[in-house]
Design a protein around this motif. Structure first.
Motif, PDB file in Angstrom:
ATOM      1  N   GLY A   1       0.818  -1.214   0.000  1.00 47.70           N
ATOM      2  CA  GLY A   1       0.000   0.000   0.000  1.00 47.70           C
ATOM      3  C   GLY A   1       0.845   1.254   0.000  1.00 47.70           C
ATOM      4  N   ILE A   2       1.901   1.277   0.819  1.00 49.00           N
ATOM      5  CA  ILE A   2       2.754   2.474   0.882  1.00 49.00           C
ATOM      6  C   ILE A   2       3.457   2.688  -0.463  1.00 49.00           C
ATOM      7  CG2 ILE A   2       4.834   3.453   1.945  1.00 49.00           C
ATOM      8  CD1 ILE A   2       2.392   3.620   3.738  1.00 49.00           C
ATOM      9  N   HIS A   3       3.955   1.608  -1.064  1.00 43.51           N
ATOM     10  CA  HIS A   3       4.583   1.756  -2.383  1.00 43.51           C
ATOM     11  C   HIS A   3       3.561   2.262  -3.400  1.00 43.51           C
ATOM     12  CE1 HIS A   3       7.806  -0.768  -0.655  1.00 43.51           C
ATOM     13  NE2 HIS A   3       8.567  -0.195  -1.564  1.00 43.51           N
ATOM     14  N   GLY A   4       2.348   1.724  -3.304  1.00 47.44           N
ATOM     15  CA  GLY A   4       1.300   2.166  -4.223  1.00 47.44           C
ATOM     16  C   GLY A   4       0.948   3.626  -4.025  1.00 47.44           C
ATOM     17  N   VAL A   5       0.843   4.032  -2.775  1.00 51.50           N
ATOM     18  CA  VAL A   5       0.532   5.437  -2.480  1.00 51.50           C
ATOM     19  C   VAL A   5       1.649   6.338  -3.015  1.00 51.50           C
ATOM     20  CG1 VAL A   5       0.369   7.112  -0.599  1.00 51.50           C
ATOM     21  CG2 VAL A   5      -0.938   4.997  -0.493  1.00 51.50           C
ATOM     22  N   CYS A   6       2.883   5.919  -2.770  1.00 58.01           N
ATOM     23  CA  CYS A   6       4.022   6.710  -3.244  1.00 58.01           C
ATOM     24  C   CYS A   6       3.932   6.871  -4.771  1.00 58.01           C
ATOM     25  CB  CYS A   6       5.343   6.048  -2.874  1.00 58.01           C
ATOM     26  SG  CYS A   6       5.718   6.108  -1.125  1.00 58.01           S
ATOM     27  N   ALA A   7       3.677   5.747  -5.443  1.00 56.45           N
ATOM     28  CA  ALA A   7       3.611   5.792  -6.911  1.00 56.45           C
ATOM     29  C   ALA A   7       2.451   6.665  -7.366  1.00 56.45           C
ATOM     30  CB  ALA A   7       3.470   4.380  -7.464  1.00 56.45           C
ATOM     31  N   ALA A   8       1.286   6.461  -6.756  1.00 56.23           N
ATOM     32  CA  ALA A   8       0.099   7.183  -7.212  1.00 56.23           C
ATOM     33  C   ALA A   8       0.221   8.687  -6.977  1.00 56.23           C
ATOM     34  CB  ALA A   8      -1.131   6.641  -6.487  1.00 56.23           C
ATOM     35  N   SER A   9       0.907   9.059  -5.903  1.00 48.98           N
ATOM     36  CA  SER A   9       1.004  10.491  -5.593  1.00 48.98           C
ATOM     37  C   SER A   9       1.937  11.225  -6.552  1.00 48.98           C
ATOM     38  CB  SER A   9       1.496  10.681  -4.155  1.00 48.98           C
ATOM     39  OG  SER A   9       2.832  10.237  -4.033  1.00 48.98           O
ATOM     40  N   MET A  10       2.872  10.495  -7.148  1.00 48.25           N
ATOM     41  CA  MET A  10       3.914  11.175  -7.939  1.00 48.25           C
ATOM     42  C   MET A  10       3.375  11.879  -9.185  1.00 48.25           C
ATOM     43  SD  MET A  10       6.968   8.450  -7.451  1.00 48.25           S
ATOM     44  CE  MET A  10       8.169   9.385  -8.328  1.00 48.25           C
ATOM     45  N   PRO A  11       2.587  11.202 -10.020  1.00 46.30           N
ATOM     46  CA  PRO A  11       2.069  11.933 -11.178  1.00 46.30           C
ATOM     47  C   PRO A  11       1.160  13.090 -10.786  1.00 46.30           C
ATOM     48  CG  PRO A  11       1.145   9.707 -11.070  1.00 46.30           C
ATOM     49  CD  PRO A  11       2.220   9.782 -10.059  1.00 46.30           C
ATOM     50  N   VAL A  12       0.418  12.925  -9.691  1.00 46.65           N
ATOM     51  CA  VAL A  12      -0.472  14.014  -9.261  1.00 46.65           C
ATOM     52  C   VAL A  12       0.352  15.257  -8.906  1.00 46.65           C
ATOM     53  CG1 VAL A  12      -2.201  14.709  -7.563  1.00 46.65           C
ATOM     54  CG2 VAL A  12      -2.157  12.352  -8.411  1.00 46.65           C
ATOM     55  N   ILE A  13       1.427  15.027  -8.135  1.00 45.23           N
ATOM     56  CA  ILE A  13       2.230  16.168  -7.673  1.00 45.23           C
ATOM     57  C   ILE A  13       3.040  16.765  -8.819  1.00 45.23           C
ATOM     58  CG2 ILE A  13       4.183  16.792  -6.171  1.00 45.23           C
ATOM     59  CD1 ILE A  13       3.092  14.714  -4.163  1.00 45.23           C
ATOM     60  N   ALA A  14       3.563  15.898  -9.674  1.00 47.89           N
ATOM     61  CA  ALA A  14       4.507  16.381 -10.690  1.00 47.89           C
ATOM     62  C   ALA A  14       3.850  16.697 -12.032  1.00 47.89           C
ATOM     63  CB  ALA A  14       5.613  15.353 -10.887  1.00 47.89           C
ATOM     64  N   LEU A  15       2.538  16.516 -12.118  1.00 47.40           N
ATOM     65  CA  LEU A  15       1.861  16.682 -13.413  1.00 47.40           C
ATOM     66  C   LEU A  15       2.117  18.063 -14.032  1.00 47.40           C
ATOM     67  CD1 LEU A  15      -0.057  15.043 -15.231  1.00 47.40           C
ATOM     68  CD2 LEU A  15      -1.958  16.243 -14.145  1.00 47.40           C
TER      69      LEU A  15
END
Lengths: 850, 126
Positions: free
Chosen positions: B103-117
């Motif tokens: 879950g933490i790896h998934g959250v990390c991955a999912a947050s990245m495109p949102v923040i860096a878009l």
């Protein structure tokens, strides 16, 4: 599961009718009992210390509340002259400071300190003397800060102390010094509590309590504790730098000499935004603990809650710049922080949906604690939504520094912290006092607070949207702000009356409350298996706990524990014992023997208070002397550890029991040092951040053409340090493999190498071509060198102390664990030395001035 | 420290890597703008945005790849004939930690495109 509403109520016997529990209680009390009279100052027991934290925090809350009433009285009508602008500045600054630093964090830490050992089936926190030290630091620091009000010299730059307003030029009096020194003192307490709680949760859970069976409150505190450990050091560093600037003229925040005032904002909010979640998470932990009890069913989505708590914890460190959207950073960077600020609402939303699902699937009882939780859900969700609005950059610009932000902040902090705290206090009150609160008075208090709070702050959103700025001491009539301010002020006084009623209920119930039955709410967790009020040792015997709901699954457990049917009920050794367990599985690994009551924490905090006051009045020689005294006291304190007779009167254990922790290589001190170094590393990284930030941004930042000290000399000094560290590690390895009995001489040798290294480093620092009062570059460089000197000095002294302890028989092949604790310090010192050399010497030489 | 503590290590490592990426994103932007600011006329098409985007994509796929093994271990209990996931979860701390780590790896991955878009749309130094 048995019916949680009745479990425990009919099964726990009157212990006075049983001979065995009374005998065991008396025997344990001889070992664990708290002294009375003036010797009570030496108590280290977690229940007493936790209660002291909470009572002191509530006293500061009353002070902060009275300051808020003065603010609302002043703003009730336009053109009021109850307070002049200077008094108003001091009062709003102190209101925020007291509420954030002296109430919210300490009172939640106190609650956690009180509850965590009981929840995880331990007899005390793992470093009881550290708990006591933290409390005294908090009390003395808080008194120093609050005394400034009586002296008319309270901090007046806002609770976030922005430079240059708080710097020497615009704030020449002692006002800012009170804040910087007093709050730093209080933060020592916060960090020590963070270390204490993290290690206790990971290493002292009762047998079989694996991570996935831990009470949710412990998960919340574990994450909040780690956040404290990482989040507070940047502010400690910022406060130290600003105090050095004010006292000695090092221009860290002076733009004309290569500093930058915005650096303060970065360091402050690196702490400040996680701080909001450090306050919220324990409060949310209360909600997650109470809801299952009052819904009569396990919480929905335990795994998802754990995942969302951890997620909230680390994402909250990526939001700090949303407090600085108006300072002029690039739009792209603002977009990063805007997106991250919105993202953090998702894990919080998961928690809210888990709570709602638990309510939906359970059979909720609207008891007094649940009333406060209902209030929390309404207010916190509203505050969270305005938080998402503020994450949007254009909206943020519009309402920046208006009352809208004040309203949002209070919805989040009061809704997210005070309401759950009140729920928790009402819930655990019978545990602490053995008596029930008054339903009638309690409900009256709740409704007054709920109505008063919304009357004050709901309308304040409107006041802000009408354009009323924060921190103005008065306003003209006819701007459209008159009526909303009057309503807010009336609401504020209703809120104050409600708070007074609730606090009166809490106080009066000690005298008038009816006797509480055992486990009065039908709870599922272990804290309700102890006596009411709890004895200093918590549990007569430590049970196996391979379940999330021990009291629902075995309502007889309190009786079994009291009769000594479980582990560690032997007392003839005279030790304070609890389990040391595996952090993941909860499997028992060793017996941790805890220190007894001690004066050293009180003396150490007292000496530091003297340091603080001496710095405040700028009596620097006296401050130096007091620092040496404090160091001496701390080292003397450390002497009574491990195999010392006062720490472990008897080395024998029962047949079949694991060894005492000082006979292993994995005692709690190892973990304590590791977590402490995490905090230390956060402070160091904040310093490096400051260096690179100034290099990148500050317009007058100058890197000298020539390095201020010789790279070759630095290399030699570093090699000496590394040699000492390798030597120390060799001793540790030899002891671990039981190859070596004679380690005293090697330790003296390593200490000697450390001393030579230290002397060379001091000489290098003294002769470096640095003028720290004339350039921010030199100022940061000087601070970094002093940081290295302090670490090398401590490594050398601690090694010499280990040699002395070997001679005294307290450290050796049979008592090895302290060596591995000190080894961590050596390696950390080596690491920061080489990182400093790279960042401050090699990096500028290769890249040149920015 | 016991090797049995390794169940917590992937969680800590994921958080450390995510934090490092975030620091790189903000710090890299600031340093890039200080050292060699791209022309504002180029909009979002410049070396700095490209660098930030590439790093983000690399770390994103790293997180996705790292999330898969613990997720498989955590969901293995749902195979026919084995205990249902929630029940087995209460008996096995390692499966629980696998779920949290995934879950933490998934959250990390999912947050990245949102923040860096925003690197796809906004110029870096304005």
């Amino acid at each position: 599961l048995s019916d949680p509403r009745t479990s425990g109520q009919d099964h726990v016997p009157d212990e006075r009718s049983l001979g065995e529990p009374d005998r065991l209680h008396d025997e344990l009390n001889v070992i664990w009992g708290n002294p009375g009279g003036w010797r009570a100052l030496s108590i280290v027991n977690h229940s007493t210390i936790g209660l002291r934290f909470m009572v002191t925090g509530l006293a500061f809350f009353v002070i902060g509340g009275m300051l808020a009433m003065l603010i609302r009285a002043q703003l009730a009508l336009p053109g009021r002259d109850l307070l002049d602008h200077e008094a108003y500045n001091q009062i709003f600054t102190m209101h925020g400071t007291v509420m954030m630093f002296l109430f919210a964090v300490p009172v939640l830490e106190g609650l956690a300190m009180y509850l965590i050992p009981k929840l995880i089936g331990a007899r005390d926190l793992v470093f009881p003397r550290l708990s006591a030290f933290g409390y005294w630091c908090y009390l003395f620091g808080g008194l120093i800060v609050v005394s400034s009000l009586l002296l008319g010299a309270a901090p007046n730059s806002g609770w976030f102390m922005y430079t240059p307003l708080s710097s020497g030029i615009y704030g020449p009096g002692p006002n800012s010094d009170f804040w910087l020194l007093g709050i730093t003192f209080v933060e020592i307490s916060a960090v020590s509590a963070g270390v204490e709680l993290v290690v206790s949760i990971l290493r002292t859970r009762t047998s079989g309590m694996a991570l996935h069976q831990m009470p949710l409150f412990a998960w919340y505190i574990l994450v909040a504790g780690l956040m404290i450990v990482v989040g507070f050091p940047p502010l400690i560093l910022a406060s130290v730098l600003l105090e050095i600037e004010r006292a000695l003229g090092f221009p860290f925040f002076d733009v004309t000499l290569g500093g930058d005032p915005i650096l303060w904002q970065h360091l402050f909010w690196l702490f400040g935004h996680p701080e909001v979640y450090i306050i919220f998470l324990p409060a949310a932990g209360i909600v997650s603990t109470l809801l299952p009890v009052f819904c009569g069913r396990p919480i929905v989505g335990y795994r998802w809650l754990v995942l969302s708590v951890i997620t909230t914890g680390f994402i909250s460190f990526g939001l700090w710049v949303h407090h600085m959207f108006t300072v002029g950073i690039p739009h792209l960077a603002q977009a990063f922080f805007s997106a991250a600020s919105m993202l953090v609402a998702i894990p919080t939303g998961i928690q809210i949906f888990a709570w709602l699902a638990t309510l939906w699937l359970g059979r909720p009882r609207l008891t007094l604690p649940m009333l406060w939780i209902a209030g929390f859900l309404v207010i916190f969700v509203a505050g969270g939504l305005t938080g998402v609005m503020l994450a949007l950059v254009p909206f943020n610009w519009q309402v920046h520094d208006t009352h809208f932000v004040v309203a949002h902040m209070h919805y989040v902090l009061v809704g997210g912290m005070l309401f759950p705290l009140m729920a928790g206090l009402y819930y655990w009150l019978p545990l602490a006092s053995g008596r029930m609160p008054s339903e009638r008075l309690g409900r009256l208090g709740f409704w007054l607070v709920f109505i008063g709070f919304n009357a004050t702050f709901l309308i304040m959103h409107w006041t802000g949207l009408l354009g009323m700025p924060r921190r103005i001491y008065t306003f003209d009539a006819g701007l459209g702000w008159d009526l909303p301010n009057l309503v807010s002020s009336v609401g504020g006084f209703v809120l104050a009356i409600g708070t007074a009623v609730a606090l009166a209920d809490l106080l009066l119930h000690f005298l008038l409350g009816r006797r509480a039955p055992p486990n009065p709410w039908g709870a599922d967790t272990l804290e309700w298996a102890v006596r009411m009020p709890p004895s200093p040792y918590n549990f007569v015997s430590l049970p196996e706990c391979p379940t999330r709901h021990p009291l629902w699954e075995n309502p007889e457990l309190p009786r079994e524990i009291a009769e000594g049917r479980h582990a560690l009920s032997t007392t003839n050794h005279g030790r304070r014992e609890t389990w040391g367990s595996d952090p993941t599985t909860g499997r028992v690994r060793e017996i941790i023997h805890l220190p007894g009551n001690s004066w050293w924490p009180f003396y150490a905090a007292l000496a530091l208070a003297v340091v603080c006051i001496a710095l405040l009045v700028r009596a620097y020689p006296f401050a130096s002397l007091a620092t040496l005294v404090a160091l001496g006291v701390l080292l003397r304190w450390s002497w009574e550890n491990g195999a010392h007779p006062r720490a472990a009167p008897d080395a024998e254990v029962q047949p079949g029991d694991p060894p005492l922790h000082y006979r292993t290589f994995d005692g709690p001190g190892l973990w304590g040092m590791g977590i402490t170094l995490l905090a230390n590393g956060a402070l160091y990284l904040a310093l490096l951040f400051g260096w690179f930030y100034l290099w990148t941004v500050a317009p007058q930042w100058q890197i000298p053409d020539q390095a201020p000290l010789s790279l070759l000399a630095m290399l030699v000094v570093g090699v000496l340090l590394s040699l000492a560290a390798f030597g120390f590690q060799r001793v540790v390895r030899a002891v671990a493999h039981q190859r070596e009995d004679r380690i005293e001489a090697p330790l003296w040798g390593i200490s000697a190498i450390g001393f030579v290294h230290l002397g060379a480093l001091v000489r290098l620092t003294m002769t470096a071509d640095l003028t720290p009062t004339e350039s921010a570059h030199d100022a940061v460089f000087t601070v970094a060198l002093i940081y290295l000197v302090i670490h090398s000095a401590l490594a050398t002294v601690l090694t010499a102390l280990q040699a002395l302890r070997v001679r005294a028989g307290y450290v050796g092949r049979l008592a090895p664990y302290e060596l591995s604790v000190v080894a961590q310090w050596w390696w950390y010192t080596v690491m920061v030395f080489w990182m400093t050399a790279l960042a401050l010497l090699v990096f500028p030489m290769s890249w040149g001035p920015a | 420290m016991s090797p049995r503590t390794s169940g917590l290590t992937p969680i800590g490592a994921a958080i450390f890597i995510w934090s490092t990426w975030f620091v790189f994103l903000y710090g890299g932007l600031s340093v890039g703008c200080a050292v060699a600011p791209p022309s504002t006329d180029a909009g979002a098409s410049n070396w700095l945005n490209a660098l930030l985007a590439v790093i983000t994509v690399v770390v994103f796929f790293g997180f996705v790849a790292a999330a898969i093994p613990p997720w498989r271990r955590a969901t293995r209990a749902r195979a026919p004939g084995s205990a249902s996931a929630p029940e087995s979860d209460t008996r096995d701390p390692w499966r629980f930690l696998d779920f949290v780590a995934a879950g933490i790896h998934g959250v990390c991955a999912a947050s990245m495109p949102v923040i860096a878009l925003s690197v796809l749309r906004l110029p870096p130094c304005v």
